[in-house]
Design a protein around this motif. Structure first.
Motif, short mmCIF file in Angstrom:
data_model
loop_
_atom_site.label_atom_id
_atom_site.label_comp_id
_atom_site.label_asym_id
_atom_site.label_seq_id
_atom_site.Cartn_x
_atom_site.Cartn_y
_atom_site.Cartn_z
N TYR A 60 0.83 -1.21 0.00
CA TYR A 60 0.00 0.00 0.00
C TYR A 60 0.86 1.26 0.00
O TYR A 60 0.52 2.26 -0.61
N PHE A 61 2.00 1.18 0.66
CA PHE A 61 2.85 2.34 0.79
C PHE A 61 3.87 2.46 -0.34
O PHE A 61 4.34 3.55 -0.64
N VAL A 62 4.24 1.34 -0.96
CA VAL A 62 5.36 1.37 -1.92
C VAL A 62 4.94 1.12 -3.36
O VAL A 62 5.70 1.44 -4.28
N LEU A 63 3.75 0.54 -3.60
CA LEU A 63 3.34 0.26 -4.97
C LEU A 63 3.11 1.56 -5.72
O LEU A 63 2.31 2.40 -5.32
N GLY A 64 3.84 1.75 -6.81
CA GLY A 64 3.75 2.99 -7.58
C GLY A 64 4.72 4.06 -7.13
O GLY A 64 4.79 5.11 -7.75
N CYS A 65 5.47 3.81 -6.06
CA CYS A 65 6.44 4.79 -5.57
C CYS A 65 7.62 4.87 -6.53
O CYS A 65 8.19 3.86 -6.92
N ASP A 66 8.00 6.08 -6.90
CA ASP A 66 9.07 6.28 -7.86
C ASP A 66 10.43 6.43 -7.20
O ASP A 66 11.46 6.37 -7.86
N ASP A 67 10.44 6.66 -5.90
CA ASP A 67 11.69 6.90 -5.19
C ASP A 67 11.97 5.82 -4.15
O ASP A 67 12.58 6.08 -3.12
N LEU A 68 11.52 4.60 -4.41
CA LEU A 68 11.67 3.52 -3.45
C LEU A 68 13.10 2.97 -3.48
O LEU A 68 13.65 2.68 -4.54
N ILE A 69 13.70 2.86 -2.31
CA ILE A 69 15.04 2.30 -2.15
C ILE A 69 14.96 1.11 -1.21
O ILE A 69 14.38 1.21 -0.13
N ILE A 70 15.51 -0.01 -1.63
CA ILE A 70 15.57 -1.20 -0.78
C ILE A 70 17.03 -1.42 -0.41
O ILE A 70 17.89 -1.56 -1.28
N ALA A 71 17.31 -1.42 0.89
CA ALA A 71 18.66 -1.62 1.38
C ALA A 71 18.80 -3.05 1.88
O ALA A 71 18.02 -3.50 2.71
N VAL A 72 19.79 -3.78 1.36
CA VAL A 72 20.04 -5.17 1.75
C VAL A 72 21.49 -5.32 2.14
O VAL A 72 22.36 -4.54 1.72
N ASP A 73 21.75 -6.34 2.94
CA ASP A 73 23.14 -6.62 3.30
C ASP A 73 23.67 -7.87 2.61
O ASP A 73 24.69 -8.42 3.01
N HIS A 74 22.96 -8.33 1.58
CA HIS A 74 23.34 -9.52 0.82
C HIS A 74 23.60 -9.10 -0.62
O HIS A 74 22.67 -8.89 -1.40
N LYS A 75 24.87 -8.97 -0.98
CA LYS A 75 25.22 -8.38 -2.27
C LYS A 75 24.68 -9.12 -3.50
O LYS A 75 24.33 -8.48 -4.50
N PRO A 76 24.62 -10.46 -3.51
CA PRO A 76 24.09 -11.14 -4.71
C PRO A 76 22.71 -10.69 -5.13
O PRO A 76 22.33 -10.82 -6.30
N LEU A 77 21.92 -10.14 -4.20
CA LEU A 77 20.57 -9.70 -4.55
C LEU A 77 20.59 -8.52 -5.52
O LEU A 77 19.63 -8.32 -6.27
N LEU A 78 21.64 -7.72 -5.50
CA LEU A 78 21.70 -6.55 -6.37
C LEU A 78 21.64 -6.97 -7.83
O LEU A 78 20.95 -6.34 -8.64
N LYS A 79 22.34 -8.03 -8.19
CA LYS A 79 22.33 -8.50 -9.58
C LYS A 79 20.99 -9.14 -9.94
O LYS A 79 20.45 -8.92 -11.02
N ILE A 80 20.44 -9.91 -9.00
CA ILE A 80 19.19 -10.62 -9.29
C ILE A 80 18.02 -9.67 -9.48
O ILE A 80 17.22 -9.79 -10.41
N PHE A 81 17.91 -8.65 -8.61
CA PHE A 81 16.74 -7.77 -8.63
C PHE A 81 16.96 -6.51 -9.48
O PHE A 81 16.02 -5.73 -9.64
N SER A 82 18.14 -6.31 -10.03
CA SER A 82 18.38 -5.08 -10.78
C SER A 82 18.19 -5.28 -12.27
O SER A 82 17.15 -4.94 -12.83
N ASP A 83 19.16 -5.87 -12.94
CA ASP A 83 19.09 -5.92 -14.41
C ASP A 83 19.02 -7.31 -14.98
O ASP A 83 19.06 -7.48 -16.20
#
Length: 400
Positions: A247-270
């Motif tokens: 409800y709070f993040v769907l459609g948000c254009d400035d959403l930032i997700i901070a993780v401490d598991h680096k492999p997720l950056l490749k999986i969820f980015s490009d």
């Protein structure tokens, strides 16, 4: 609308009122007939505002569909054509933008069709629909009020797309090329278009607001989830958080997700869905496609507040006991710290303070809530002492 109430407005008649409304509006609001086109929302169609300078991405080969799903997937495509959601690409239409259909498994084992719109989402512009912040909405809700929940069946598919924009949604399948006639799920601006039109429908209803209120905390894993590989468990946490906070993040254009598991950056980015061979990770990535976010890496030592919640949950401690963890079932005697200090600090924090002050406040509260725990390092001497005082271990030692 009904002219008179069919029953007295009492608690005992709630079930009767529900059935009355479903019967009264069965031919309109609650009409789910699958043999006719879906009704469309009033208002102008959604324009797909894509950068005209963007270089089109066109796939000419489809992602294979598992042989035992082919018939069911084709039936689903035909059904959406009858609904007026899809149409086969007409003869003579050139391939400009062409996405890929990816089929994933639902929880019940049935196939679920998904179109990977990531290439066009990068160049799409949102039709932003503003709403007041959840904090200000929640402050306006008096005590003792009821909430109601709506489940909009095929909601996005009730917003039409103009014919001149439909080619932007073309996707390829083993059964040929199709394109959307209505707003597709997975396209970044669909939620804005739908929520704006929904807002117009309910704008004249008095004494209402569209909000839940806050979400802070963590959840326990199911026995099967506890055996996920590390990267799968981290991906599950991202998707679970997005779903709970949608409800709070769907459609948000400035959403930032901070993780401490680096492999997720490749999986969820490009990385595209077809390049993810792990079916569990592919399903989790697919569930995140309707959100637009930027993922960053923050070392775990800096996750003060998150660790204060996730490492010391405030829920029922019995939920930590897994069905296949015999040792935990026998020896789980640790009590968990109270949640009042942590949650009260969040509730009373000054919204005007900067991010550093908020982070320090949350961290201080999390640390103070751990005072009741004896946090000590584990040494071999302590292991020997604990073992010597354990009856079961002594019996096992004698048997050995």
């Amino acid at each position: 609308m009904p002219r008179n109430l069919p029953y007295p407005e009492t608690e005992d008649n709630l079930a009767k009122f529900k059935q009355f409304l479903m019967d009264y509006y069965k031919s309109s609001t609650f009409n789910k007939c699958d043999h006719q086109p879906l009704p469309l929302m009033d208002g102008p169609p959604i324009r797909l505002m894509v950068d005209p300078e963007a270089e089109p991405v066109a796939h000419h080969t489809p992602v294979p569909v598992p042989i035992h799903w082919k018939e069911e997937v084709k039936a689903g495509l035909d059904q959406d054509v009858r609904f007026g959601v899809l149409e086969p690409v007409p003869f003579g239409e050139p391939v400009i933008w062409c996405h890929r259909m990816v089929v994933c498994a639902k929880k019940n084992g049935k196939p679920r069709r998904t179109v990977d719109f990531q290439p066009i989402n990068v160049h799409a512009t949102r039709e932003t629909h503003h709403t007041s912040s959840p904090f200000h909405q929640a402050r306006l809700v008096p005590n003792g009020k009821r909430k109601t929940v709506f489940d909009a069946w095929n909601g996005y598919h009730s917003v039409p797309i103009p014919e001149e924009d439909r080619h932007l949604t073309t996707f390829i399948t083993p059964s040929g090329r199709y394109r959307y006639k209505t707003a597709p799920q997975g396209y970044i601006a669909s939620s804005d278009a739908y929520t704006r039109r929904y807002h117009e429908i309910v704008a004249d209803i008095p004494n209402k607001t569209k909000c839940r209120i806050t979400l802070v905390g963590s959840r326990f894993t199911h026995p099967a989830e506890s055996r996920y590989a590390p990267v799968e468990g981290e991906a599950l946490a991202v998707v679970d958080a997005l779903d709970k906070a949608r409800y709070f993040v769907l459609g948000c254009d400035d959403l930032i997700i901070a993780v401490d598991h680096k492999p997720l950056l490749k999986i969820f980015s490009d990385r595209s869905l077809e390049d993810i061979s792990n079916s569990r990770l592919r399903n989790l990535k697919e569930k995140s496609l309707r959100y637009r976010f930027r993922m960053i890496h923050v070392p775990g030592v800096k996750h003060h507040a998150a660790d204060g919640v996730s490492r010391h949950p405030t829920g029922d401690p019995e939920k930590l006991i897994l069905s296949d963890d015999i040792a935990a079932i026998k020896k789980c005697t640790m009590s968990l710290p109270p949640a009042t200090s942590f949650l009260s600090d969040i509730h009373h924090s000054d919204l005007e303070s900067d991010a550093t002050e908020i982070d320090n406040s949350v961290f201080t509260s999390a640390v103070s809530s751990l005072d009741s725990l004896a946090v000590r390092s584990v040494t071999w001497d302590r292991v020997r002492t604990a073992t010597a005082s354990d009856d079961s271990m002594n019996e096992l030692y004698q048997l050995y």
